[in-house]
Write an enzyme that holds these catalytic residues in place. Structure first.
Site, PDB file in Angstrom:
ATOM      1  N   VAL A  61       0.816  -1.226   0.000  1.00  0.00           N
ATOM      2  CA  VAL A  61       0.000   0.000   0.000  1.00  0.00           C
ATOM      3  C   VAL A  61       0.844   1.270   0.000  1.00  0.00           C
ATOM      4  CG1 VAL A  61      -2.040  -1.038   1.101  1.00  0.00           C
ATOM      5  CG2 VAL A  61      -0.252   0.000   2.531  1.00  0.00           C
ATOM      6  N   ASN A  87      -7.644  -1.525   5.252  1.00  0.00           N
ATOM      7  CA  ASN A  87      -7.404  -2.257   6.492  1.00  0.00           C
ATOM      8  C   ASN A  87      -5.911  -2.514   6.746  1.00  0.00           C
ATOM      9  OD1 ASN A  87      -8.222  -4.414   8.648  1.00  0.00           O
ATOM     10  ND2 ASN A  87      -6.966  -5.548   7.193  1.00  0.00           N
ATOM     11  N   SER A 143      -8.756   3.298  14.869  1.00  0.00           N
ATOM     12  CA  SER A 143      -8.602   2.518  16.105  1.00  0.00           C
ATOM     13  C   SER A 143      -9.045   3.353  17.296  1.00  0.00           C
ATOM     14  CB  SER A 143      -7.139   2.120  16.307  1.00  0.00           C
ATOM     15  OG  SER A 143      -6.959   1.509  17.577  1.00  0.00           O
ATOM     16  N   TYR A 156       1.744   4.686  16.261  1.00  0.00           N
ATOM     17  CA  TYR A 156       0.470   4.060  15.864  1.00  0.00           C
ATOM     18  C   TYR A 156      -0.707   5.003  16.131  1.00  0.00           C
ATOM     19  CZ  TYR A 156      -3.189   0.482  15.569  1.00  0.00           C
ATOM     20  OH  TYR A 156      -4.314  -0.233  15.224  1.00  0.00           O
ATOM     21  N   ALA A 158      -0.729   8.282  16.319  1.00  0.00           N
ATOM     22  CA  ALA A 158      -0.695   9.403  15.368  1.00  0.00           C
ATOM     23  C   ALA A 158      -1.220   8.957  14.008  1.00  0.00           C
ATOM     24  CB  ALA A 158       0.729   9.936  15.242  1.00  0.00           C
ATOM     25  N   SER A 159      -0.840   7.742  13.605  1.00  0.00           N
ATOM     26  CA  SER A 159      -1.247   7.276  12.274  1.00  0.00           C
ATOM     27  C   SER A 159      -2.750   7.039  12.214  1.00  0.00           C
ATOM     28  CB  SER A 159      -0.483   6.003  11.890  1.00  0.00           C
ATOM     29  OG  SER A 159      -0.942   4.873  12.611  1.00  0.00           O
ATOM     30  N   LYS A 160      -3.327   6.514  13.284  1.00  0.00           N
ATOM     31  CA  LYS A 160      -4.763   6.235  13.262  1.00  0.00           C
ATOM     32  C   LYS A 160      -5.580   7.521  13.460  1.00  0.00           C
ATOM     33  CE  LYS A 160      -4.606   1.867  12.327  1.00  0.00           C
ATOM     34  NZ  LYS A 160      -5.173   1.334  11.078  1.00  0.00           N
TER      35      LYS A 160
HETATM   36  N1  NAD Z   1      -6.568  -6.167  16.040  1.00  0.00           N
HETATM   37  C1  NAD Z   1      -6.936  -5.118  16.765  1.00  0.00           C
HETATM   38  O1  NAD Z   1      -7.091  -5.177  17.967  1.00  0.00           O
HETATM   39  C2  NAD Z   1      -7.163  -3.804  16.100  1.00  0.00           C
HETATM   40  C3  NAD Z   1      -7.782  -2.775  16.848  1.00  0.00           C
HETATM   41  C4  NAD Z   1      -8.015  -1.566  16.217  1.00  0.00           C
HETATM   42  C5  NAD Z   1      -7.635  -1.394  14.911  1.00  0.00           C
HETATM   43  N2  NAD Z   1      -7.006  -2.408  14.247  1.00  0.00           N
HETATM   44  C6  NAD Z   1      -6.638  -2.192  12.870  1.00  0.00           C
HETATM   45  O2  NAD Z   1      -7.280  -3.191  12.088  1.00  0.00           O
HETATM   46  C7  NAD Z   1      -6.452  -3.537  10.989  1.00  0.00           C
HETATM   47  C8  NAD Z   1      -6.163  -5.031  10.953  1.00  0.00           C
HETATM   48  O3  NAD Z   1      -5.733  -5.463  12.207  1.00  0.00           O
HETATM   49  P1  NAD Z   1      -5.174  -6.952  12.407  1.00  0.00           P
HETATM   50  O4  NAD Z   1      -5.200  -7.238  13.844  1.00  0.00           O
HETATM   51  O5  NAD Z   1      -5.848  -7.898  11.487  1.00  0.00           O
HETATM   52  O6  NAD Z   1      -3.664  -6.682  11.954  1.00  0.00           O
HETATM   53  P2  NAD Z   1      -2.537  -7.658  11.349  1.00  0.00           P
HETATM   54  O7  NAD Z   1      -1.254  -6.997  11.689  1.00  0.00           O
HETATM   55  O8  NAD Z   1      -2.764  -9.048  11.785  1.00  0.00           O
HETATM   56  O9  NAD Z   1      -2.804  -7.589   9.773  1.00  0.00           O
HETATM   57  C9  NAD Z   1      -2.401  -6.520   9.004  1.00  0.00           C
HETATM   58  C10 NAD Z   1      -2.276  -7.000   7.575  1.00  0.00           C
HETATM   59  O10 NAD Z   1      -1.774  -5.903   6.802  1.00  0.00           O
HETATM   60  C11 NAD Z   1      -0.772  -6.405   5.934  1.00  0.00           C
HETATM   61  N3  NAD Z   1       0.166  -5.343   5.561  1.00  0.00           N
HETATM   62  C12 NAD Z   1       1.101  -4.775   6.329  1.00  0.00           C
HETATM   63  N4  NAD Z   1       1.810  -3.879   5.616  1.00  0.00           N
HETATM   64  C13 NAD Z   1       1.297  -3.882   4.365  1.00  0.00           C
HETATM   65  C14 NAD Z   1       1.598  -3.167   3.172  1.00  0.00           C
HETATM   66  N5  NAD Z   1       2.609  -2.266   3.124  1.00  0.00           N
HETATM   67  N6  NAD Z   1       0.846  -3.388   2.070  1.00  0.00           N
HETATM   68  C15 NAD Z   1      -0.151  -4.309   2.095  1.00  0.00           C
HETATM   69  N7  NAD Z   1      -0.460  -5.039   3.191  1.00  0.00           N
HETATM   70  C16 NAD Z   1       0.254  -4.822   4.314  1.00  0.00           C
HETATM   71  C17 NAD Z   1      -0.100  -7.510   6.724  1.00  0.00           C
HETATM   72  O11 NAD Z   1       0.611  -8.405   5.882  1.00  0.00           O
HETATM   73  C18 NAD Z   1      -1.292  -8.157   7.421  1.00  0.00           C
HETATM   74  O12 NAD Z   1      -1.861  -9.192   6.641  1.00  0.00           O
HETATM   75  C19 NAD Z   1      -5.227  -2.652  11.088  1.00  0.00           C
HETATM   76  O13 NAD Z   1      -5.466  -1.443  10.375  1.00  0.00           O
HETATM   77  C20 NAD Z   1      -5.172  -2.349  12.567  1.00  0.00           C
HETATM   78  O14 NAD Z   1      -4.454  -1.170  12.825  1.00  0.00           O
HETATM   79  C21 NAD Z   1      -6.767  -3.604  14.812  1.00  0.00           C
END
Ligand code: NAD
Length: 253
Positions: A61, A87, A143, A156, A158-160
């Site tokens: 991305v 995502n 988030s 993290y 700041a990014s969200k």
């Molecule tokens: N799990 C949680 O508790 C939680 C809570 C709030 C928000 N989030 C957000 O939800 C989303 C997913 O969370 P998750 O727990 O499944 O995370 P995860 O880290 O398990 O999955 C993230 C996915 O993004 C992919 N990715 C990373 N860098 C990439 C890039 N440069 N290009 C394309 N793909 C890339 C990874 O390979 C992975 O499959 C994220 O945006 C996270 O910040 C998660």
């Protein structure tokens, strides 16, 4: 089926929440492009087994050429793009620290993927959404960390927070094209990513998180898919620019 005839892209779909979103969208009838820097085979298999239409795209991305190739694959394979779920993010595996001790390289990487990546993927698909004349739905994954101000993860956070701001700015620019842009802000979901994020403190974190919510249990992946389907579908056709907290009542916007 709420998404029959629609085409959805889910970034970061190789595992975790992205995989769950892809499966949920497909189960509602959408054709799905599952895109990730890692192999999406384990996401493709169950969707195909259930009779869904799915194609995998290797995507970084943070790279504009890669985003353009992903959008082209979606348009060539399924003929249109209606839904984009932004995502993909750096989350699991981030090294937390007091803000003055955060790693500078990690900081830059988080901004590249979580902020710039959201811009680049959206930029890559809006032309195709406009061409259809039917508008579209973009869902940015933010988030609870951003609005709460989670300590020891300022990169993290700041990014969200930027994702929430971008959601509002994009919604204003894309409203005239009937392209809606909303954010979903979950609290900690019990994914493999969250287990990696909290490491040895995972069990303690789960208990603390559950007790500080109005609904005293942990957020599971299936708790999020309903909000994703709602925002992707015409059920939310007049909703844009909003951040939807899915957090058991941790925070009121
Ligand atoms: N799990 C949680 O508790 C939680 C809570 C709030 C928000 N989030 C957000 O939800 C989303 C997913 O969370 P998750 O727990 O499944 O995370 P995860 O880290 O398990 O999955 C993230 C996915 O993004 C992919 N990715 C990373 N860098 C990439 C890039 N440069 N290009 C394309 N793909 C890339 C990874 O390979 C992975 O499959 C994220 O945006 C996270 O910040 C998660």
């Amino acid at each position: 089926m709420q998404l029959e005839g629609k085409v959805a892209i889910v970034t970061g779909a190789a595992r975790g929440l992205g995989r769950a979103y892809a499966e949920a969208l497909a189960s509602e009838g959408a054709a799905v492009v599952v895109a990730d820097i890692n192999d999406c085979a384990e996401t493709v298999a169950p969707i195909e087994a259930a009779g869904g239409r799915v194609v995998a795209s290797v995507l970084d991305v943070s790279d504009s050429d890669s985003c353009a190739a992903m959008a082209a694959l979606a348009a060539q394979t399924f003929g249109r793009i209606d839904i984009l779920i932004n995502n993909a993010a750096l989350y699991a595996g981030l090294r937390g620290a007091r803000f003055e001790n955060l790693d500078e390289h990690q900081w830059d990487q988080v901004m590249q993927v979580n902020i710039k990546g959201t811009w680049l993927t959206t930029r890559a698909v809006v032309g195709c959404m406009r061409e259809s004349g039917d508008g579209g739905s973009i869902i940015n994954i933010a988030s609870l960390a951003a609005v709460f101000g989670l300590p020891y993860g300022l990169d993290y956070v700041a990014s969200k927070a930027a994702v929430i701001g971008m959601t509002r700015g994009m919604a204003r620019e894309l409203g005239p094209d009937h392209i809606r842009v909303n954010a979903v802000a979950p609290s900690a979901v019990m994914t493999e990513g969250t287990a990696e994020f909290f490491g040895e403190k995972f069990e303690k974190a789960k208990a603390v998180i559950a007790t500080n919510q109005l609904i005293p249990r942990n957020l599971e992946t299936a708790d999020l898919t309903g909000t994703i389907i709602y925002l992707a579908s015409d059920a939310s056709r007049f909703v844009t620019g909003q951040t939807h907290m899915v957090d058991g009542g941790s925070w009121f916007l």
